[in-house]
Enzyme design. Structure first.
Site, PDB file in Angstrom:
ATOM      1  N   HIS A   1      44.541 -10.141  13.714  1.00  0.00           N
ATOM      2  CA  HIS A   1      45.070  -9.112  14.598  1.00  0.00           C
ATOM      3  C   HIS A   1      45.429  -7.868  13.775  1.00  0.00           C
ATOM      4  O   HIS A   1      45.993  -8.019  12.684  1.00  0.00           O
ATOM      5  CB  HIS A   1      46.335  -9.625  15.289  1.00  0.00           C
TER       6      HIS A   1
ATOM      7  N   GLY B   1       0.798  -1.228   0.000  1.00  0.00           N
ATOM      8  CA  GLY B   1       0.000   0.000   0.000  1.00  0.00           C
ATOM      9  C   GLY B   1       0.824   1.268   0.000  1.00  0.00           C
ATOM     10  O   GLY B   1       0.334   2.336  -0.400  1.00  0.00           O
TER      11      GLY B   1
ATOM     12  N   GLY C   1      14.049   3.114  25.141  1.00  0.00           N
ATOM     13  CA  GLY C   1      14.258   1.817  24.502  1.00  0.00           C
ATOM     14  C   GLY C   1      15.107   2.017  23.262  1.00  0.00           C
ATOM     15  O   GLY C   1      15.899   2.958  23.159  1.00  0.00           O
TER      16      GLY C   1
ATOM     17  N   ALA D   1       8.401   7.143  21.688  1.00  0.00           N
ATOM     18  CA  ALA D   1       8.976   5.854  21.256  1.00  0.00           C
ATOM     19  C   ALA D   1       8.748   4.850  22.378  1.00  0.00           C
ATOM     20  O   ALA D   1       9.668   4.475  23.099  1.00  0.00           O
ATOM     21  CB  ALA D   1      10.458   6.011  20.944  1.00  0.00           C
TER      22      ALA D   1
HETATM   23  P1  FAD Z   1       6.997  -3.841   7.812  1.00  0.00           P
HETATM   24  O1  FAD Z   1       8.381  -3.541   7.485  1.00  0.00           O
HETATM   25  O2  FAD Z   1       6.272  -2.934   8.737  1.00  0.00           O
HETATM   26  O3  FAD Z   1       6.219  -3.896   6.424  1.00  0.00           O
HETATM   27  C1  FAD Z   1       4.831  -4.051   6.362  1.00  0.00           C
HETATM   28  C2  FAD Z   1       4.360  -3.499   5.034  1.00  0.00           C
HETATM   29  O4  FAD Z   1       3.005  -3.871   4.841  1.00  0.00           O
HETATM   30  C3  FAD Z   1       4.400  -1.965   4.959  1.00  0.00           C
HETATM   31  O5  FAD Z   1       5.130  -1.558   3.826  1.00  0.00           O
HETATM   32  C4  FAD Z   1       2.930  -1.559   4.836  1.00  0.00           C
HETATM   33  O6  FAD Z   1       2.729  -0.422   4.001  1.00  0.00           O
HETATM   34  C5  FAD Z   1       2.330  -2.808   4.200  1.00  0.00           C
HETATM   35  N1  FAD Z   1       0.912  -2.982   4.485  1.00  0.00           N
HETATM   36  C6  FAD Z   1       0.289  -3.059   5.687  1.00  0.00           C
HETATM   37  N2  FAD Z   1      -1.016  -3.254   5.538  1.00  0.00           N
HETATM   38  C7  FAD Z   1      -1.244  -3.300   4.204  1.00  0.00           C
HETATM   39  C8  FAD Z   1      -2.420  -3.462   3.426  1.00  0.00           C
HETATM   40  N3  FAD Z   1      -3.620  -3.641   3.978  1.00  0.00           N
HETATM   41  N4  FAD Z   1      -2.309  -3.436   2.075  1.00  0.00           N
HETATM   42  C9  FAD Z   1      -1.096  -3.268   1.491  1.00  0.00           C
HETATM   43  N5  FAD Z   1       0.036  -3.108   2.184  1.00  0.00           N
HETATM   44  C10 FAD Z   1      -0.043  -3.137   3.525  1.00  0.00           C
HETATM   45  N6  FAD Z   1      14.778  -3.872  13.079  1.00  0.00           N
HETATM   46  C11 FAD Z   1      16.011  -4.419  13.008  1.00  0.00           C
HETATM   47  O7  FAD Z   1      16.140  -5.631  12.891  1.00  0.00           O
HETATM   48  N7  FAD Z   1      17.143  -3.625  13.059  1.00  0.00           N
HETATM   49  C12 FAD Z   1      17.058  -2.283  13.187  1.00  0.00           C
HETATM   50  O8  FAD Z   1      18.088  -1.608  13.220  1.00  0.00           O
HETATM   51  C13 FAD Z   1      15.773  -1.691  13.259  1.00  0.00           C
HETATM   52  N8  FAD Z   1      15.652  -0.355  13.374  1.00  0.00           N
HETATM   53  C14 FAD Z   1      14.404   0.199  13.393  1.00  0.00           C
HETATM   54  C15 FAD Z   1      14.299   1.575  13.526  1.00  0.00           C
HETATM   55  C16 FAD Z   1      13.060   2.183  13.564  1.00  0.00           C
HETATM   56  C17 FAD Z   1      12.953   3.676  13.685  1.00  0.00           C
HETATM   57  C18 FAD Z   1      11.884   1.375  13.474  1.00  0.00           C
HETATM   58  C19 FAD Z   1      10.529   2.007  13.495  1.00  0.00           C
HETATM   59  C20 FAD Z   1      11.972  -0.004  13.365  1.00  0.00           C
HETATM   60  C21 FAD Z   1      13.236  -0.604  13.326  1.00  0.00           C
HETATM   61  N9  FAD Z   1      13.391  -1.982  13.235  1.00  0.00           N
HETATM   62  C22 FAD Z   1      14.637  -2.539  13.193  1.00  0.00           C
HETATM   63  C23 FAD Z   1      12.226  -2.882  13.153  1.00  0.00           C
HETATM   64  C24 FAD Z   1      11.962  -3.310  11.692  1.00  0.00           C
HETATM   65  O9  FAD Z   1      11.749  -2.161  10.907  1.00  0.00           O
HETATM   66  C25 FAD Z   1      10.749  -4.219  11.628  1.00  0.00           C
HETATM   67  O10 FAD Z   1      10.926  -5.312  12.505  1.00  0.00           O
HETATM   68  C26 FAD Z   1      10.536  -4.761  10.225  1.00  0.00           C
HETATM   69  O11 FAD Z   1      10.348  -3.724   9.296  1.00  0.00           O
HETATM   70  C27 FAD Z   1       9.308  -5.688  10.191  1.00  0.00           C
HETATM   71  O12 FAD Z   1       9.135  -6.177   8.896  1.00  0.00           O
HETATM   72  P2  FAD Z   1       7.692  -6.633   8.396  1.00  0.00           P
HETATM   73  O13 FAD Z   1       7.891  -7.108   6.997  1.00  0.00           O
HETATM   74  O14 FAD Z   1       7.062  -7.529   9.368  1.00  0.00           O
HETATM   75  O15 FAD Z   1       6.791  -5.295   8.401  1.00  0.00           O
HETATM   76  P1  NAD Z   2      11.095  -0.379  22.970  1.00  0.00           P
HETATM   77  O1  NAD Z   2      10.183  -1.442  23.436  1.00  0.00           O
HETATM   78  O2  NAD Z   2      12.452  -0.700  22.572  1.00  0.00           O
HETATM   79  O3  NAD Z   2      11.222   0.725  24.119  1.00  0.00           O
HETATM   80  C1  NAD Z   2      10.105   1.380  24.652  1.00  0.00           C
HETATM   81  C2  NAD Z   2      10.519   2.045  25.949  1.00  0.00           C
HETATM   82  O4  NAD Z   2       9.475   2.924  26.334  1.00  0.00           O
HETATM   83  C3  NAD Z   2      10.717   1.068  27.106  1.00  0.00           C
HETATM   84  O5  NAD Z   2      11.903   1.366  27.780  1.00  0.00           O
HETATM   85  C4  NAD Z   2       9.482   1.289  27.980  1.00  0.00           C
HETATM   86  O6  NAD Z   2       9.720   1.039  29.344  1.00  0.00           O
HETATM   87  C5  NAD Z   2       9.225   2.763  27.725  1.00  0.00           C
HETATM   88  N1  NAD Z   2       7.847   3.211  27.960  1.00  0.00           N
HETATM   89  C6  NAD Z   2       6.703   2.565  27.632  1.00  0.00           C
HETATM   90  N2  NAD Z   2       5.635   3.332  27.965  1.00  0.00           N
HETATM   91  C7  NAD Z   2       6.117   4.491  28.508  1.00  0.00           C
HETATM   92  C8  NAD Z   2       5.514   5.672  29.028  1.00  0.00           C
HETATM   93  N3  NAD Z   2       4.202   5.823  29.048  1.00  0.00           N
HETATM   94  N4  NAD Z   2       6.329   6.637  29.494  1.00  0.00           N
HETATM   95  C9  NAD Z   2       7.684   6.499  29.460  1.00  0.00           C
HETATM   96  N5  NAD Z   2       8.307   5.397  28.990  1.00  0.00           N
HETATM   97  C10 NAD Z   2       7.533   4.413  28.496  1.00  0.00           C
HETATM   98  O7  NAD Z   2      10.270   0.372  21.796  1.00  0.00           O
HETATM   99  P2  NAD Z   2      10.743   1.404  20.686  1.00  0.00           P
HETATM  100  O8  NAD Z   2      12.002   2.063  21.066  1.00  0.00           O
HETATM  101  O9  NAD Z   2       9.533   2.236  20.389  1.00  0.00           O
HETATM  102  O10 NAD Z   2      11.008   0.469  19.450  1.00  0.00           O
HETATM  103  C11 NAD Z   2       9.941  -0.346  18.931  1.00  0.00           C
HETATM  104  C12 NAD Z   2      10.471  -1.621  18.362  1.00  0.00           C
HETATM  105  O11 NAD Z   2      11.112  -1.372  17.119  1.00  0.00           O
HETATM  106  C13 NAD Z   2      11.531  -2.306  19.208  1.00  0.00           C
HETATM  107  O12 NAD Z   2      10.984  -3.083  20.227  1.00  0.00           O
HETATM  108  C14 NAD Z   2      12.237  -3.146  18.197  1.00  0.00           C
HETATM  109  O13 NAD Z   2      11.494  -4.314  17.999  1.00  0.00           O
HETATM  110  C15 NAD Z   2      12.178  -2.287  16.945  1.00  0.00           C
HETATM  111  N6  NAD Z   2      13.464  -1.534  16.772  1.00  0.00           N
HETATM  112  C16 NAD Z   2      14.617  -2.240  16.676  1.00  0.00           C
HETATM  113  C17 NAD Z   2      15.809  -1.573  16.523  1.00  0.00           C
HETATM  114  C18 NAD Z   2      17.074  -2.375  16.411  1.00  0.00           C
HETATM  115  O14 NAD Z   2      16.995  -3.566  16.179  1.00  0.00           O
HETATM  116  N7  NAD Z   2      18.252  -1.750  16.539  1.00  0.00           N
HETATM  117  C19 NAD Z   2      15.848  -0.191  16.472  1.00  0.00           C
HETATM  118  C20 NAD Z   2      14.655   0.499  16.585  1.00  0.00           C
HETATM  119  C21 NAD Z   2      13.457  -0.188  16.737  1.00  0.00           C
END
Ligand code: FAD
Ligand code: NAD
Length: 467
Positions: A446, A36, A187, A272
């Site tokens: 190393h 989408g 987090g 977040a």
């Molecule tokens: P998504 O990547 O969310 O993809 C789902 C897709 O489905 C989207 O493109 C959406 O548009 C589409 N979709 C949904 N509903 C519909 C519909 N009805 N019709 C058509 N399309 C639809 N993970 C890591 O491993 N390492 C990281 O460093 C990391 N950093 C992150 C940083 C941030 C800021 C965030 C927000 C997340 C991060 N994550 C990281 C988490 C990672 O992005 C997700 O775990 C991953 O993208 C999940 O993949 P997915 O395919 O399940 O879903």
């Molecule tokens: P997170 O679960 O990592 O952290 C959320 C934090 O918010 C926790 O420490 C929690 O105690 C705190 N919290 C919850 N409710 C609160 C409130 N009302 N007030 C203050 N603190 C509160 O979630 P995120 O940072 O939003 O990231 C979401 C997910 O995206 C992660 O769990 C991870 O799966 C994925 N992600 C992964 C990476 C990576 O792999 N490097 C990077 C970014 C995101």
């Protein structure tokens, strides 16, 4: 209505969905992928990739700023400045190259991509409303339906997204560095982006409900990150409750454990506090699948409770990580093609891209004990690693956990600059059933940070060489 038929429909083109579709295409399964928004999903467009680009730019800028004030190693830099709009353009270029590459890979493997919102008619039929249309104009029928719709940022009820209250998506596309940034949640996202914006010059406050940062990791691992947060001058408010915006709407109102109000100035407030599976708005409820809390419940092969309906990635809950989604997607495509596969990784690595970085794979000592293992553990500090010294990053360590009886490696933990790159070695050793002796007797190049991995294994055996 344009009526089509296929073997496999994939809903969602994120890392889970697009990998499943590529693998299905490789295996000769007629596949339609419906997306989408933009191919690559959260990960490529508004998650992993753009966040790491901004973290890199922020670190480079902070280093330039550092050298402007300190020429210990002979580098001189005059008045560095940052043009965030250009940084964002550069970041968008990387995203564009990667999402374009995904499109090309899908095409090469014969996957039909439909750009539009999918809505479920039943477990074998999906309607698609193309971008710009108000009604569905395409209907696709299939034998197998793979749900890979991902997740959305969780909102706080008293402070919905909008105006100065932003999610990571907006934080990854700011036109300028905010003067003051309040972050709710210490987090992954809160600390990765909070540290980056502090390095870019914002005054950053981080508010966390619990009494510690990064609750997903053990406390010893998070200590060097905490020290770096303090060193950067980020103001951390642990054990604080968020009460919304102040009356003027220009500050975040929080209360400490004693119930006293504090107002934190905030041009932007990044919320977040986790992500939740994207289960609403596309007819998922009509299938009446078994759920696990807010996530779609799946078995060890990513089958849902309905025959030939599969689910992967963030839609299926924690851990919400791109590499887990990809691994599940690849597996489901192989099962549909007739292969016998199960999702049973020995461990799923997790990396936090703070500065220093954290990486964990497998069990820590407490988890090993809880699982009934009698374990030994050893740590090797980067302070004793030559490469870390040359990189000016001696904070941190590598730690190994292994079974006491046969020395089978159960887990690795590390914190330090650049340790994310150790994830591959950690994962391989666990997946391949390595013993401490296997790692300790492998010649590690190393000087590299990887020598700390070898030394941690040797130390667990009682004969580390460099400490
Ligand atoms: P998504 O990547 O969310 O993809 C789902 C897709 O489905 C989207 O493109 C959406 O548009 C589409 N979709 C949904 N509903 C519909 C519909 N009805 N019709 C058509 N399309 C639809 N993970 C890591 O491993 N390492 C990281 O460093 C990391 N950093 C992150 C940083 C941030 C800021 C965030 C927000 C997340 C991060 N994550 C990281 C988490 C990672 O992005 C997700 O775990 C991953 O993208 C999940 O993949 P997915 O395919 O399940 O879903
Ligand atoms: P997170 O679960 O990592 O952290 C959320 C934090 O918010 C926790 O420490 C929690 O105690 C705190 N919290 C919850 N409710 C609160 C409130 N009302 N007030 C203050 N603190 C509160 O979630 P995120 O940072 O939003 O990231 C979401 C997910 O995206 C992660 O769990 C991870 O799966 C994925 N992600 C992964 C990476 C990576 O792999 N490097 C990077 C970014 C995101």
């Amino acid at each position: 209505m344009d009526i089509r038929n296929t073997t496999l429909i994939v809903i969602g083109g994120g890392p889970g969905g697009y990998v499943a579709a590529i693998r299905a295409g490789q295996l000769g399964i007629p596949t339609v992928l419906i997306e989408g928004e933009s191919l690559g999903g959260t990960c490529l467009n508004v998650g992993c990739i753009p966040s790491k680009a901004i973290i890199h730019a922020a670190t480079a800028f902070a280093e330039a700023t550092h050298w402007a004030g300190d020429s210990k190693i002979g580098i001189k830099v005059a008045n560095p400045s940052i043009d965030l709009a250009r940084t964002m353009k550069w970041k968008d270029g990387i995203v564009g190259r990667l999402t374009g590459g995904v499109g090309a890979l899908l095409k090469k493997n014969g996957v039909q991509v439909i750009k539009g919102r999918a809505t479920l008619v039943d477990g074998k039929t999906v309607n698609v409303t193309p971008a710009g249309a108000s009604e569905p104009t395409i209907r696709v029928a299939c034998e197998h339906l793979l749900l890979a719709a991902g997740s959305d940022a969780a909102e706080l009820p008293m402070m919905k997204f909008g105006g100065r209250v932003i999610s990571s998506t907006e934080a990854l596309a700011l036109a300028e560095v905010p003067k003051t940034l309040a972050v709710v949640g210490a987090g992954y996202i809160g600390l990765e982006l909070g540290m980056a914006y502090r390095k870019l010059g914002a005054e950053v406050h981080v508010v966390e409900a619990l009494d510690r940062i990064l609750p997903a990791y053990d406390e010893e691992l998070t200590k060097p990150v905490l020290a770096a947060i303090n060193g950067l001058g980020i103001k951390l408010h642990l054990g604080h409750a968020v009460h919304g915006l102040n009356d003027l709407g220009d500050a975040l109102h929080v209360k400490n454990a004693a119930g006293e109000s504090v107002h934190l100035p905030a041009d932007k407030i990044l919320v977040a506090v986790g992500r939740k599976p994207h289960t609403a708005g596309w007819g998922l409820e009509s299938l009446m699948l078994d759920m696990a809390g807010r996530a779609v419940k799946v078995d060890g092969q990513c089958r849902t409770s309905m025959r030939n309906v599969w689910a992967i990635g963030d839609l299926t809950g924690e851990p919400m990580l791109a590499h887990r989604a990809m691994a599940q997607g690849e597996m489901v495509a192989e099962i549909i093609s007739g292969k016998n596969r199960h999702f049973a990784p020995a461990a799923i690595p997790a990396v936090c891209f703070t500065d220093p970085e954290i990486v964990v794979v497998g069990l820590n000592a407490a988890e090993a004990a809880a699982a009934g293992h009698e374990a030994i553990t050893a740590m090797f500090p980067f302070a004793a690693n030559g490469r870390a010294m040359t990189l000016e990053s001696t904070d941190g360590f590598v730690r190994v956990v292994a079974r006491k009886d046969n020395h089978l490696v159960l887990g690795w933990q590390a914190v330090g600059k650049g340790v994310s790159e150790l994830a591959a070695a950690f994962s391989q050793s666990i997946e391949m059933g390595a013993r401490l002796e296997d790692v300790g007797h492998t010649i590690h190049a190393h000087p590299t940070l990887g020598e700390a991995v070898q030394e941690a294994a040797l130390r667990a055996l009682g004969h580390a060489l460099h400490i």
